[in-house]
Design a protein around this motif. Structure first.
Motif, short mmCIF file in Angstrom:
data_model
loop_
_atom_site.label_atom_id
_atom_site.label_comp_id
_atom_site.label_asym_id
_atom_site.label_seq_id
_atom_site.Cartn_x
_atom_site.Cartn_y
_atom_site.Cartn_z
N ALA A 309 0.83 -1.21 0.00
CA ALA A 309 0.00 0.00 0.00
C ALA A 309 0.87 1.25 0.00
O ALA A 309 0.62 2.20 -0.76
N ASN A 310 1.90 1.27 0.83
CA ASN A 310 2.79 2.43 0.88
C ASN A 310 3.60 2.58 -0.40
O ASN A 310 3.81 3.70 -0.89
N SER A 311 4.07 1.46 -0.96
CA SER A 311 4.85 1.53 -2.20
C SER A 311 3.99 2.05 -3.34
O SER A 311 4.45 2.85 -4.17
N LEU A 312 2.74 1.62 -3.40
CA LEU A 312 1.83 2.09 -4.44
C LEU A 312 1.57 3.58 -4.30
O LEU A 312 1.55 4.33 -5.29
N ALA A 313 1.39 4.03 -3.05
CA ALA A 313 1.16 5.45 -2.82
C ALA A 313 2.36 6.29 -3.25
O ALA A 313 2.22 7.32 -3.92
N VAL A 314 3.55 5.85 -2.87
CA VAL A 314 4.76 6.59 -3.22
C VAL A 314 4.93 6.68 -4.73
O VAL A 314 5.36 7.71 -5.28
N ALA A 315 4.59 5.61 -5.44
CA ALA A 315 4.79 5.56 -6.89
C ALA A 315 3.78 6.38 -7.67
O ALA A 315 4.05 6.78 -8.80
N THR A 316 2.61 6.64 -7.11
CA THR A 316 1.54 7.25 -7.89
C THR A 316 1.14 8.64 -7.44
O THR A 316 0.32 9.29 -8.09
N ILE A 317 1.71 9.13 -6.35
CA ILE A 317 1.27 10.41 -5.78
C ILE A 317 2.28 11.50 -6.10
O ILE A 317 3.48 11.30 -5.96
N PRO A 318 1.84 12.67 -6.54
CA PRO A 318 2.75 13.79 -6.80
C PRO A 318 3.57 14.12 -5.55
O PRO A 318 3.08 14.01 -4.42
N PRO A 319 4.82 14.51 -5.73
CA PRO A 319 5.70 14.75 -4.57
C PRO A 319 5.13 15.72 -3.55
O PRO A 319 5.36 15.55 -2.35
N GLU A 320 4.38 16.73 -4.01
CA GLU A 320 3.90 17.74 -3.06
C GLU A 320 2.76 17.24 -2.19
O GLU A 320 2.29 17.96 -1.31
N ARG A 321 2.30 16.00 -2.40
CA ARG A 321 1.24 15.46 -1.54
C ARG A 321 1.61 14.12 -0.92
O ARG A 321 0.76 13.46 -0.33
N ARG A 322 2.86 13.68 -1.05
CA ARG A 322 3.21 12.33 -0.61
C ARG A 322 3.10 12.14 0.90
O ARG A 322 2.60 11.12 1.37
N THR A 323 3.59 13.11 1.66
CA THR A 323 3.52 12.95 3.12
C THR A 323 2.08 12.88 3.59
O THR A 323 1.73 12.06 4.45
N GLU A 324 1.23 13.73 3.02
CA GLU A 324 -0.19 13.69 3.40
C GLU A 324 -0.81 12.35 3.04
O GLU A 324 -1.55 11.75 3.84
#
Length: 384
Positions: A309-324
């Motif tokens: 789940a975390n790997s998928l989020a990191v790969a698909t989310i724009p950098p400016e929203r990754r922490t959120e």
């Protein structure tokens, strides 16, 4: 593969995580010691955990907007202040209402070290190697939940009930300052609204739902281990089962990291099926030996689901929203854990711990059902 700065990031990330496992357990010891009520103590612990789950996405957005150093350190200052106030209230034997408010305030301000470190890996390694480093992050999570509660119990027995809260806060200071002092801080700035829409599409609400189901599994396992071992006449045996369960999850995290990269959506979907598969034996059979073995096997399904789940989020989310976005995943797990604990507790009271074990497998089936629904409705194929 050696990456400059990897070792201190893993180390400070581990240290900064310990409040996640130590603070809620420490609250049970500390609050019960002055109120004499496990009900009040449990409510205080739940207030801290639920407040943290709600606040994590907000804190993540602040980090993305203003940077890790400014946002995380500001939250840390507030967290330390709330803890000092809570310790003073405990020492003064304040009313349960005051203590609960301070517990909620501490939960709202607790830094989310896991999200900070996971985002930093995106600047330190290539995308294809990300699952391996996310696996090490999950291994840190498991070490945290193996060592933390044990350390709290020891401090409560050897020192004072509040000692664990002091220790947890000190570790939060060391971990947060350590992580945010390392080079390679992710860029911060305003959010592009068009890219924000892409974040909503890419995150997949299904992934959040799956992580929520995983959290319910964790809550259900916690309650049934305590209740069923007591029902069998071996209440102290839970102290053996919990480390075995977490240790199995730790091993699974290392194995996932060893396997390496692949198609992220496919791996995430397979992880949901694997979760329900390893949970099936947990609900059936009798006796302390069988229960111990099946509880350990159940731990093999925890970390793979969270890693993917975390790997998928990191790969698909724009950098400016990754922490959120990573904070939303943590929040989903926390809310699921609270819901699973409450639901399973009610079932234990109604039908007994033996029969209530089936709830854990039912919770574990929820992510698989979501996966099947996504496949049947033609969900996005995802990213590498």
């Amino acid at each position: 593969m050696r990456i400059p700065g990897a070792r201190p990031l893993l180390w400070f990330g581990l240290v900064g995580r310990f409040p996640n496992s130590m603070y809620p357990v420490g609250l049970v010891f500390a609050v019960e010691a002055i109120t004499g009520s496990y009900g009040v103590a449990g409510t205080a612990s739940a207030g801290f955990s639920l407040a943290g789950a709600v606040a994590k996405p907000i804190g993540g957005r602040l980090v993305d907007r203003y940077g890790q150093r400014l946002a995380a350190r500001s939250l840390l200052v507030a967290f330390v202040g709330c803890t000092v106030g809570l310790l003073m209230a405990i020492r003064a034997m304040a009313t349960p209402g005051v203590i609960l408010l301070l517990c909620v305030a501490a939960g709202l301000t607790a830094p989310n070290i896991g999200a900070l470190t996971r985002v930093r890996w995106t600047r330190m390694t290539e995308a294809r190697d990300m699952p391996r480093w996310q696996a090490l992050e999950s291994a840190n999570d498991e070490i945290n939940f193996i060592v933390g509660p044990t350390a709290v119990s020891a401090m409560a027995a050897w020192f004072t009930a509040s000692a664990s809260l002091v220790a947890a806060t000190a570790l939060a200071v060391i971990g947060t300052l350590g992580v945010t002092s390392l080079p390679g801080e992710p860029h911060a700035g305003r959010v592009n609204r068009r890219r924000a829409k892409k974040w909503i599409e890419a995150t997949h609400f299904a992934v959040l739902g799956s992580v929520g189901g995983l959290g319910m599994v964790l809550g259900g396992v916690t309650v049934t281990v305590v209740a069923y071992t007591a029902e069998l006449g071996y209440p102290a045996w839970s102290a053996v089962i919990f480390p075995l369960n977490a240790g199995a999850s730790f091993v699974a995290a290392l194995l996932v990291g060893r396997i390496g990269p692949g198609h992220l959506v496919s791996q995430q979907r397979r992880a949901t099926f694997w979760l329900v598969l390893v949970l099936l034996p947990y609900s059936f059979g009798d006796g302390i030996v069988w229960f111990t073995v099946t509880a350990m096997i159940a731990g093999l399904g925890t970390s793979p689901s969270l890693i993917q789940a975390n790997s998928l989020a990191v790969a698909t989310i724009p950098p400016e929203r990754r922490t959120e976005a990573l904070s939303w995943i943590a929040a989903a797990a926390g809310i699921g854990l609270a819901a699973g604990s409450a639901t399973t507790g009610l079932l234990v009271d109604a039908i007994g711990a033996d029969a209530a074990r089936i709830s854990v497998t039912a919770f574990g089936a929820c992510p698989a059902v979501i996966t099947v629904a996504m496949i049947l409705t033609g969900g996005r194929k995802g990213h590498q």
